[in-house]
Enzyme design. Structure first.
Site, PDB file in Angstrom:
ATOM      1  N   ASN A  67      32.123  35.465  44.064  1.00  0.00           N
ATOM      2  CA  ASN A  67      31.454  36.198  42.987  1.00  0.00           C
ATOM      3  C   ASN A  67      32.079  37.584  42.861  1.00  0.00           C
ATOM      4  OD1 ASN A  67      29.310  36.940  41.096  1.00  0.00           O
ATOM      5  ND2 ASN A  67      28.423  38.133  42.768  1.00  0.00           N
ATOM      6  N   ASP A 107      24.174  38.484  46.593  1.00  0.00           N
ATOM      7  CA  ASP A 107      25.160  39.559  46.831  1.00  0.00           C
ATOM      8  C   ASP A 107      25.347  39.924  48.305  1.00  0.00           C
ATOM      9  OD1 ASP A 107      25.611  39.806  44.099  1.00  0.00           O
ATOM     10  OD2 ASP A 107      24.073  41.323  43.840  1.00  0.00           O
ATOM     11  N   HIS A 114      31.182  41.472  41.765  1.00  0.00           N
ATOM     12  CA  HIS A 114      30.025  42.341  41.551  1.00  0.00           C
ATOM     13  C   HIS A 114      30.531  43.741  41.196  1.00  0.00           C
ATOM     14  CE1 HIS A 114      25.857  43.544  41.919  1.00  0.00           C
ATOM     15  NE2 HIS A 114      26.281  44.634  42.524  1.00  0.00           N
ATOM     16  N   LEU A 140      24.855  35.198  35.751  1.00  0.00           N
ATOM     17  CA  LEU A 140      23.662  35.934  36.153  1.00  0.00           C
ATOM     18  C   LEU A 140      22.493  35.042  36.585  1.00  0.00           C
ATOM     19  CD1 LEU A 140      23.824  38.810  33.511  1.00  0.00           C
ATOM     20  CD2 LEU A 140      24.839  38.696  35.791  1.00  0.00           C
ATOM     21  N   LYS A 141      22.798  33.809  36.927  1.00  0.00           N
ATOM     22  CA  LYS A 141      21.745  32.918  37.410  1.00  0.00           C
ATOM     23  C   LYS A 141      22.038  32.569  38.862  1.00  0.00           C
ATOM     24  CE  LYS A 141      19.555  28.748  35.623  1.00  0.00           C
ATOM     25  NZ  LYS A 141      18.175  29.198  35.661  1.00  0.00           N
ATOM     26  N   ILE A 160      22.625  30.648  42.171  1.00  0.00           N
ATOM     27  CA  ILE A 160      23.159  29.313  42.479  1.00  0.00           C
ATOM     28  C   ILE A 160      22.234  28.653  43.516  1.00  0.00           C
ATOM     29  CG2 ILE A 160      25.168  28.024  43.358  1.00  0.00           C
ATOM     30  CD1 ILE A 160      25.723  29.548  40.733  1.00  0.00           C
ATOM     31  N   GLU A 169      38.094  45.233  37.954  1.00  0.00           N
ATOM     32  CA  GLU A 169      37.647  43.854  38.191  1.00  0.00           C
ATOM     33  C   GLU A 169      38.701  42.865  37.705  1.00  0.00           C
ATOM     34  OE1 GLU A 169      33.608  42.765  37.014  1.00  0.00           O
ATOM     35  OE2 GLU A 169      33.052  44.865  36.940  1.00  0.00           O
ATOM     36  N   GLY A 207      32.747  37.394  29.128  1.00  0.00           N
ATOM     37  CA  GLY A 207      33.816  36.604  29.747  1.00  0.00           C
ATOM     38  C   GLY A 207      35.137  37.343  29.877  1.00  0.00           C
ATOM     39  N   SER A 208      35.096  38.666  29.986  1.00  0.00           N
ATOM     40  CA  SER A 208      36.382  39.372  30.116  1.00  0.00           C
ATOM     41  C   SER A 208      37.027  39.077  31.477  1.00  0.00           C
ATOM     42  CB  SER A 208      36.223  40.872  29.876  1.00  0.00           C
ATOM     43  OG  SER A 208      35.506  41.480  30.917  1.00  0.00           O
TER      44      SER A 208
END
Ligand code: GAR
Length: 192
Positions: free
Chosen positions: A104, A147, A106, A87-88, A90, A176, A12-13
């Site tokens: 998102n 993606d 990436h 990582l699931k 949607i 990021e 969760g950074s």
């Protein structure tokens, strides 16, 4: 006040970078809640520390996942949904219900090194193995294909010959943490 809902599966950074940006008023929004698919992850600790509600969703199948998400998102009513290391996949029904409202981050320069199986350190390992001279991060809209949604912003970083996936990940992650809050801020401002 605009409302954000963040999805996370890991430390969760990136979520923390969004928390910080809302706290210092860089992003004028509240984080209505965090959705996670695992219990003992850093993202949950960060949410608890900042009194952000957490919804842990561990569905048996896609249909159940769809229903749980629909209910939770209806409750929190977000202006923008941010996948910050989630990582699931949607479900399509949710994507159709929130058009252009799901983004998102990436850890590569999409369209390269994206798609199923490309997440976390695997991405950086592939970039190094391909002897790329640069990598980076991408923020994009989420559509039905992994993606592949429209790219909103990218930031490049150099790849050094001595890089390990871990070292490269750190360099990319640092960017990021700047790119994601700045994109959120821009989107919320545009939709004012
Ligand atoms: C980040 O590097 C993010 O780009 C990546 O997971 C990491 C989560 O880190 N996401 C993906 O690989 C999605 N395909 P964090 O939990 O510290 O924010």
């Amino acid at each position: 006040m605009k409302k954000l809902v963040i999805f996370a599966s890991g430390s969760g950074s990136n979520f923390q970078a969004i928390i910080n940006a809302t706290k210092n008023q860089d992003i004028h929004a509240v984080i209505a809640g965090l959705i996670v698919n695992k219990k003992n992850i850093g993202a949950v600790e960060r949410a608890q520390k900042h009194d952000i509600p957490v919804a842990l969703l561990t569905p048996d199948d896609t249909h159940q996942f769809e229903q749980q998400l629909e209910k939770q998102l209806h409750k929190w009513n977000p202006d923008l949904i941010v996948l910050a290391g989630f990582l699931k996949k949607i479900p399509e029904r949710i994507i159709r219900k929130y058009p252009d409202k799901i983004i998102n981050i990436h850890p590569a320069l999409l369209p390269k090194y994206g798609g199923k199986g490309f997440y976390g350190l695997r991405v950086h390992k592939a970039v190094i193995e391909a002897e790329e001279s640069e990598s980076g991060c991408t923020v994009h809209y989420v559509n039905e294909e992994y993606d592949k949604g429209d790219i909103i912003a990218q930031k490049k970083v150099p790849v050094q010959p001595s890089d390990t996936p871990e070292i490269l990940a750190k360099r990319v992650l640092k960017e990021e943490h700047k790119l994601l809050p700045s994109v959120i801020k821009n989107i919320l401002n545009q939709n004012n």
